[in-house]
Design a protein around this motif. Structure first.
Motif, PDB file in Angstrom:
ATOM      1  N   SER A 357      -2.929  40.846  -7.609  1.00  0.00           N
ATOM      2  CA  SER A 357      -1.619  41.084  -7.005  1.00  0.00           C
ATOM      3  C   SER A 357      -0.677  41.734  -8.003  1.00  0.00           C
ATOM      4  N   GLY A 358       0.327  42.388  -7.455  1.00  0.00           N
ATOM      5  CA  GLY A 358       1.384  42.975  -8.261  1.00  0.00           C
ATOM      6  C   GLY A 358       2.707  42.851  -7.538  1.00  0.00           C
ATOM      7  N   SER A 359       3.785  42.801  -8.303  1.00  0.00           N
ATOM      8  CA  SER A 359       5.095  42.598  -7.705  1.00  0.00           C
ATOM      9  C   SER A 359       6.156  43.312  -8.520  1.00  0.00           C
ATOM     10  N   LEU A 360       7.167  43.827  -7.810  1.00  0.00           N
ATOM     11  CA  LEU A 360       8.339  44.434  -8.438  1.00  0.00           C
ATOM     12  C   LEU A 360       9.584  43.775  -7.864  1.00  0.00           C
ATOM     13  N   VAL A 361      10.454  43.301  -8.746  1.00  0.00           N
ATOM     14  CA  VAL A 361      11.725  42.702  -8.334  1.00  0.00           C
ATOM     15  C   VAL A 361      12.841  43.360  -9.128  1.00  0.00           C
ATOM     16  N   ASP A 362      13.872  43.775  -8.426  1.00  0.00           N
ATOM     17  CA  ASP A 362      15.044  44.377  -9.071  1.00  0.00           C
ATOM     18  C   ASP A 362      16.283  43.711  -8.483  1.00  0.00           C
ATOM     19  N   GLN A 363      16.921  42.860  -9.272  1.00  0.00           N
ATOM     20  CA  GLN A 363      18.099  42.134  -8.803  1.00  0.00           C
ATOM     21  C   GLN A 363      19.318  42.539  -9.620  1.00  0.00           C
ATOM     22  N   LYS A 364      20.400  42.820  -8.916  1.00  0.00           N
ATOM     23  CA  LYS A 364      21.692  43.104  -9.535  1.00  0.00           C
ATOM     24  C   LYS A 364      22.674  42.065  -9.026  1.00  0.00           C
ATOM     25  N   GLY A 365      23.254  41.334  -9.943  1.00  0.00           N
ATOM     26  CA  GLY A 365      24.167  40.265  -9.573  1.00  0.00           C
ATOM     27  C   GLY A 365      25.538  40.778  -9.186  1.00  0.00           C
ATOM     28  N   PHE A 366      26.421  39.837  -8.857  1.00  0.00           N
ATOM     29  CA  PHE A 366      27.784  40.175  -8.456  1.00  0.00           C
ATOM     30  C   PHE A 366      28.585  40.758  -9.612  1.00  0.00           C
ATOM     31  N   ILE A 367      28.364  40.257 -10.802  1.00  0.00           N
ATOM     32  CA  ILE A 367      29.048  40.784 -11.981  1.00  0.00           C
ATOM     33  C   ILE A 367      28.280  41.998 -12.484  1.00  0.00           C
ATOM     34  N   VAL A 368      29.004  43.037 -12.839  1.00  0.00           N
ATOM     35  CA  VAL A 368      28.373  44.268 -13.311  1.00  0.00           C
ATOM     36  C   VAL A 368      27.474  43.954 -14.513  1.00  0.00           C
TER      37      VAL A 368
END
Length: 1023
Positions: A357-368
């Motif tokens: 398996s492979g996975s990509l996660v890209d999270q950008k929070g509320f604060i810059v």
């Protein structure tokens, strides 16, 4: 402190020969390719597996009895298998009773499965093995992951909130963050308080943010001594067992793809700083003695001008207010997003199974620049060189990118809208308020490289000895390796002269387990015995290089030699554990159960006289529903009583038992001479420091009723911890402030229940509900055991906020009675607008010794959650409510946004919606003191943090079977979901469940971080 002490204590624990381990691994690995072909079968059987209502059962296992050959049904419940006449097919699926079919002349068969007694036949992962749930004697619970797959959770910990009674999970406020996790409250003061994580049988020491949730098959929680004892002293705070997904025997290649996108918004309500108009009005109220006329200060003063009281930083050269209305908060924040994609391929033949398996996660929070990116891969492979021998590899890697630094969130809230961050040339103004308060964007305009690579592998061999049926040997060699790099440079650091550094850290641990298991059933007796010998080794190294004072930072952190002042630090530590365990599970007549465990642990961190500790456990179970006298009660389908008593240990942190040495500037030779460095003993050793011991009792009931429509568990537990590890203050004349020793006793008790009811179970419509409830209470029984006053009563440790007979987080503080109004009589030292403290002894003075009382406790009274699932044909709707309640004087948190007028408080902004007192707002809740002198005491103000949260909602649609055939897919699922949609609470401030880095609740304070509300759209496809 440089941790360069002699590791001789570590050497007292037997360490593993790496060469021998490597040789064993290579020997096992060379056998991976040994295939043994099976003879071809005579006929091809086509079949279909359905429920009693003729609904297809996808994913059912169809296996030739006595072999490893089998198939898995497709989305329409169909399978194809070759078999000889007279062979027996075993058809099984979770939630249904197994069925055996003998192959006759027909080449097409239909099989109907009947519902099984829910959970009774379920296989649960326990320490060093698995068991049927009906045979468990301990408090073990499984997390229903499937019901929460559609929630926007990038961290496994976020899945766990409210899912299991007794499993207490907080909330994370940073991208990819791991929430605080505990099981059944605290059983220690200063000992280890971490829950033990086991990943695929190996102790997992990394962050849960490194694990891809899509890779996880099951999560099981071990809560009491009889279930956790197999892991010894490291399991004093409970165990979470995480098992990754694997391929299945004779499974056609299965391709699973999922993708989702989430938008996130803060749940902060009015908690934003004032805009220009709001700030100027806030400033006006801060000068109510000038803005309004005496004596009541409610009539506006026509001569008042805000410019006369405003700070110079918001005025121009002519004394007027600056024209700006800059939105600092808006410029430093943005809409949070999560983008996630997963792809896995799994399958297997009769000798090899696999999952990649492979996975990509890209999270950008509320604060810059609150960012979290994860790339992860997994390869789980198992082969059977012989019918009685398995060799496997469970491996994963995660590559974490958290580049970039946030602007200071607290400063974004403090900056007034009348000033701006950049000058007319677009250059950043380091101190726009002309004070030591820096521009919040000085921490944002930096060069920040923050990467962590994590690698996990468990290489195992599993042998069912052919010469003795029931005897099994398993060897696990697990490895965790973590490499972290943090490079940073900022021209604004070091007094605007520039600062840069490079930091490298690497961590490695291994676990080597040898597990011998013997299972035998003879007559009415069923026995399983397990022996374990294992060792754990851990090593850490770090190097930190820094420079300050740069003529320029054009090379960023890549040439530290350009810095005027250069520094270097290094650190390292090592620790080792060894352990042995024996366990016996005995069952008589399928109704009387016994579990006995003896575990022996050794840890290098303990004193030479107490390296090892021994911990026994005994647990009993009785399946009453198998007794004849219960057969006449048709409402009861299954009923089991269980009770367990045992002793768990808890270990100290490394080096606390030995005297430690530090290096500091020690001497100066002659006037104006150079400083010489020397070594000095920084702490006292204790040759008698020993293990904490927790004696735990657990009594439980498991039941199914009303034709298995209602299932539930109830548990009561009581734990007493002795020989608490604690740093006791000693006279300074010794040259030291404290010494770590064993003292005191605390008690931890509680009740838990989980109930699931299938309210409606029709062909096209189903409705089920699961409710979880738990209480927990801890109490300090004894502390030092000393009676300084000779009055027959043991002393409290008031300076440490520890009190005999009270909880660990008892609140001993001042009782409040509103705010002093203009004409109120006041105790000396308390001006108008300050908090009125109750004078307990009526002496017209407030002192710590005489006027503090017990107000309550910080721990909650109980936790409750409700999960409901509705399905109508292809549609499924799920709702999840989660709540923590304080009851009477519980779950209290400090929330005192008091205002004192001074230079700093009038030049900085504040949060909207704070109900400050003033003569024009006499019922205001929070103090506003403008007297020019602080109150004698500014007490904490406690509020109830109780809440009810609509935590998760999802709506999904499964495409019809005809469309699946068109796309040649087993399933296609579309869904939308929401998280943290609404919270009902009287708590004023940031989220009632969120804590700061020190574990304190975030009330109406500058710098608190918001919890995010998320909305997700996703797609799951299985081929």
């Amino acid at each position: 402190m440089k941790k360069t002490e002699n590791f001789k204590n570590s050497r007292n624990i037997p360490q593993l020969s790496i060469n021998r381990v490597v040789a064993m691994i290579l020997f096992s690995a060379c056998l991976f390719a040994w295939p043994i072909l099976l003879a071809a079968q005579d006929k091809t059987i086509h079949g279909r597996v359905t429920t009693e209502r003729n609904d297809p059962v996808p994913g059912a296992s169809v296996v030739l009895k006595g072999t490893n050959k089998g198939q898995v049904t497709n989305g329409n419940g169909e399978f194809v298998i070759t078999a000889t006449k007279g062979a027996v097919l075993v058809i099984s699926s979770i939630g249904y009773a197994n069925k055996e079919i003998t192959v006759e002349d027909d080449t097409r068969i239909n099989v109907q499965l009947s519902p099984a007694a829910k959970d009774v036949g379920e296989i649960v992962v326990v320490g060093y093995g698995t068991q049927k749930k009906k045979d468990l004697t301990g408090a073990v619970a499984s997390v229903n992951l499937e019901s929460l797959r559609e929630a926007p959770n990038t961290n496994i910990g976020q899945f766990l909130q409210g899912t299991v009674p007794g499993l207490n999970v907080g909330i994370a406020t940073v991208a990819g963050g791991t929430p605080p996790i505990s099981i059944r409250g605290r059983v220690t003061l200063n000992g280890n308080q971490n829950v033990l994580m086991i990943l695929d049988g190996i102790q997992y020491t990394g962050s849960l943010s490194y694990i891809n949730p899509d890779d996880i098959a099951t999560i099981d929680v071990l809560k009491d001594a009889s279930s956790t004892a197999v892991y010894g002293a490291q399991a004093a705070n409970g165990v979470i067992l995480i098992t990754s997904r694997k391929g299945k025997i004779n499974q056609q290649p299965r391709i699973a793809f999922s993708t989702s996108y989430t938008s996130q918004y803060p749940t902060i309500g009015k908690l934003k700083p004032y805009d220009r108009e709001g700030y100027l009005n806030y400033l006006k109220e801060a000068f109510y003695d000038k803005a309004y006329l005496a004596p009541d200060y409610t009539t506006p003063n026509p001569d008042f001008k805000i410019e006369d009281v405003a700070d110079n930083s918001i005025r121009n050269g002519q004394g007027g207010l600056l024209p700006n209305n800059y939105d600092w908060f808006g410029e430093g924040t943005n809409t949070g997003t999560i983008s996630e994609t997963n792809l896995s391929i799994s399958g297997g033949g009769d000798r090899v199974t696999y999952l990649v398996s492979g996975s990509l996660v890209d999270q950008k929070g509320f604060i810059v620049n609150d960012k979290f990116k994860r790339k992860s891969i997994r390869a789980n492979i198992e082969t059977r060189p012989l019918s009685w021998w398995k060799v496997g590899l469970l491996s994963s890697a995660a590559f974490i990118n958290q580049d970039g630094a946030e602007p200071s969130f607290g400063s974004l809230q403090r900056m007034t809208p009348l000033i701006v961050p950049y000058d007319t040339a677009g250059k950043l103004i380091p101190f726009p308020m002309n004070t030591l308060e820096p521009n919040p964007f000085t921490t944002y305009h930096v060069d920040d490289y923050d990467r962590t690579n994590y690698f996990f592998a468990n290489i195992y061999t599993d042998i069912d000895f052919p010469f003795l049926e029931g005897l099994n040997y398993r060897m696990n060699f697990g490895n965790n390796y973590r490499l972290s790099k943090h490079f940073f440079s900022s021209i604004y650091d070091a007094g605007q002269t520039g600062r840069a550094y490079k930091e490298f850290q690497d961590y490695y641990d291994y676990t080597f387990d040898n597990i011998l298991t013997y299972s035998k059933k003879f007559g009415d007796h069923d026995i399983t015995a397990t022996l374990l010998y294992g060792a754990v080794g851990r090593k850490f190294n770090s190097t930190f290089s820094e420079a300050r004072g740069f003529p320029r930072l054009t090379l960023s952190y890549n040439n530290l030699s350009q810095g005027t002042n250069q520094f270097a630090q290094s650190d390292a530590w090592e620790e080792n554990l060894a352990y042995q365990m024996a366990r016996v599970n005995y069952k008589f007549k399928d109704r009387y159960l016994l579990t006995a465990i003896l575990r022996r642990d050794g840890f290098s961190g303990f004193a030479k006289n107490y390296k090892y500790g021994t911990f026994p456990v005994l647990a009993l179970g009785w399946i009453l529903s198998e007794e004849n006298f219960m057969k006449g009660i048709p409402a009861i389908d299954y009923l089991k009583l269980r009770a367990g008593y045992g002793i768990n240990g808890n270990q100290t942190s490394r080096y606390t038992s030995i005297a430690r040495v530090t290096t500091n500037a020690a001497y100066v030779f002659g006037d104006g001479g150079t400083t010489a460095f020397g070594q000095q003993v920084s702490s006292l050793g204790n040759d008698n420091l020993k293990w904490e011991r927790t004696k735990g009792l657990n009594i439980g009931v498991d039941f199914n009723a009303f034709n298995n429509r209602l299932t539930g568990t109830l548990d009561y537990y009581r734990n007493n911890t002795y020989d608490l590890l604690y740093s006791v203050a000693i006279p300074n004349v010794t040259g030291f402030g404290s010494i770590t020793t064993n003292l005191g006793q605390i008690r931890n008790s509680g009740f838990e229940t989980s109930l699931t009811y299938n309210i409606i179970d029709k062909k096209d419509f189903k409705w089920s509900a699961t409710a979880n409830f738990s209480t927990n209470k801890n109490q300090i029984i004894t502390l030092t055991g000393m009676d300084a006053n000779k009055d027959g009563k043991e002393d409290d440790l008031v300076s440490s906020s520890l009190f005999i007979g009270k909880s660990i987080k008892a609140i001993y503080d001042y009782q409040l009675d509103g705010i002093y109004q203009l004409n109120d009589p006041r105790i000396p030292g308390f001006p108008v607008g300050s908090v009125r403290i109750v004078d307990q002894n009526k002496d017209n003075d407030i002192t710590q010794q005489s006027d503090r009382v017990f107000l309550g406790r910080q721990e909650p009274a109980y936790r409750v959650s409700l999960f409901q699932n509705f399905s109508y044909k292809a549609f499924t709707v799920s709702l999840f409510l989660n709540s923590v309640q304080g009851g009477r004087n519980g779950y209290l948190g400090n929330n005192n946004p008091s205002f004192f007028r001074e230079d700093n408080s009038i030049r900085v902004n504040n949060l909207q919606g704070i109900d400050f007192w003033s003569p024009g707002n006499p019922t205001g809740k929070y103090p506003r003191n403008i007297s020019g002198s602080r109150a004698k005491i500014e007490p904490s103000m406690y509020q109830d943090r109780s809440f009810v949260r609509l935590q998760d909602v999802s709506i999904s649609y499964n495409l019809a079977t005809s469309l699946l055939k068109k796309f040649k897919a087993q399933s296609i699922n579309l869904y939308v979901s929401g998280k943290n949609l609404y919270t009902w609470t009287n708590w004023e401030g940031w989220d009632p469940e969120a804590n700061d880095n020190d574990g304190n609740p975030m009330g109406l304070v500058i710098g608190g971080r918001p919890v995010l509300r998320g909305f997700t759209v996703g797609l799951n496809i299985v081929y």
